[in-house]
Design an enzyme around this catalytic site. Structure first.
Site, PDB file in Angstrom:
ATOM      1  N   HIS A 112       0.788  -0.970  -0.206  1.00 22.41           N
ATOM      2  CA  HIS A 112       0.148  -0.286   0.228  1.00 22.41           C
ATOM      3  C   HIS A 112       0.498   1.203   0.098  1.00 22.41           C
ATOM      4  O   HIS A 112       0.828   2.189  -0.326  1.00 22.41           O
ATOM      5  CB  HIS A 112      -1.339   0.065   1.693  1.00 22.41           C
ATOM      6  CG  HIS A 112      -1.761   1.108   1.642  1.00 22.41           C
ATOM      7  ND1 HIS A 112      -2.431   1.331   0.753  1.00 22.41           N
ATOM      8  CD2 HIS A 112      -1.816   1.853   1.934  1.00 22.41           C
ATOM      9  CE1 HIS A 112      -3.649   2.471   1.133  1.00 22.41           C
ATOM     10  NE2 HIS A 112      -2.764   3.016   1.764  1.00 22.41           N
ATOM     11  N   HIS A 169     -10.419   0.703   8.238  1.00 22.99           N
ATOM     12  CA  HIS A 169     -10.806   1.710   7.337  1.00 22.99           C
ATOM     13  C   HIS A 169     -12.492   0.694   7.731  1.00 22.99           C
ATOM     14  O   HIS A 169     -12.511  -0.862   7.241  1.00 22.99           O
ATOM     15  CB  HIS A 169     -11.193   1.519   6.249  1.00 22.99           C
ATOM     16  CG  HIS A 169     -10.094   2.525   5.613  1.00 22.99           C
ATOM     17  ND1 HIS A 169     -10.402   3.801   5.780  1.00 22.99           N
ATOM     18  CD2 HIS A 169      -9.018   2.718   5.455  1.00 22.99           C
ATOM     19  CE1 HIS A 169      -9.262   4.296   5.125  1.00 22.99           C
ATOM     20  NE2 HIS A 169      -9.205   4.160   5.400  1.00 22.99           N
TER      21      HIS A 169
END
Ligand code: ZN
Ligand code: FE
Length: 239
Positions: A112, A169
């Protein structure tokens, strides 16, 4: 160690780890300061440490203010020390970070971002995975390679099945739609989706999830080779 889930911004979660024996706490990925301050003040808890999984603003946005107010120390990955605001302690891959009653292993899981890490509280079997592993999904590849992300995800498969996973998230429902589209006969996935919907209907977080659930249901952990994983990651980017 108690974990309090604190929703931040649109769909972020910060995680407050509370040591009830001495009323001290760590916060993982404070996107913003105010929801965390509110909780700490209401419950009279002292914040000692700020742990960041990576440098994105929605994971470090609260660092400066929380440090100002509580004098909390900021912990981040050594190669990202220029990008983690207010960093005090730079940690390395495979290092054990131990302060007071908190003890976690730092694992470098690039993909990421190049400096993404997770914090594995092995005594409590809890892992904080930021934007690398989500429930039923994985993070977008911004700075790393497909190989790095694939290997980072494979690391999680080596953990005990009953390890609790805390992700950055609340993306679970949307992720579940993607999993179901490309893995339509997965009965475990269907059962998991029912549970997810129940939680969301009651306004609860879908997290933590477990290594077992993710190995059974998360299509990215289920991809057997790099080629298959890369294809899925591309499809997900446009889903
Ligand atoms: Zn991110
Ligand atoms: Fe994020």
């Amino acid at each position: 160690m108690e974990v309090k889930i604190i929703p931040c911004l649109e769909d972020n979660y910060a995680y407050l780890l509370i040591d009830n024996t001495n009323n001290t706490a760590c916060i993982i990925d404070p996107s913003e300061a105010s929801p965390i301050i509110n909780y700490l003040e209401k419950n009279k808890i002292k914040l000692s440490f700020i742990l960041n999984t990576h440098h994105h603003y929605d994971h470090v946005g609260g660092n400066k203010k929380l440090k100002e107010i509580y004098g909390a120390k900021v912990i981040g990955y050594i190669d990202d020390k220029k990008r983690i605001p207010e960093i005090d302690f730079a940690v390395k891959n495979n290092q054990i970070w131990k302060e007071k009653n908190f003890e976690a292993k730092v694992i470098h899981i690039p993909g990421h971002t190049s400096g993404h890490i997770c914090f594995y509280f092995f005594n409590e079997k809890k892992i904080f995975t930021g934007d690398t592993l989500f429930s039923l999904g994985c993070g977008r590849i911004f700075e790393g390679t497909y190989t790095q992300m694939f290997e980072s995800l494979n690391f999680f498969k080596s953990l005990p099945y009953d390890t609790n996973i805390y992700c950055g998230h609340e993306y679970t429902l949307k992720n579940s739609e993607f999993c179901l589209k490309y893995d339509p006969n997965n009965q475990n996935l269907k059962k998991k989706i029912e549970k997810i919907k129940e939680k969301l209907n009651r306004n609860l977080p879908t997290l933590p999830t477990t290594i077992k659930d993710e190995i059974e249901c998360n299509i990215f952990l289920r991809s057997e080779n790099l080629e298959n994983f890369s294809k899925l990651r591309d499809l997900k980017d446009n889903f």
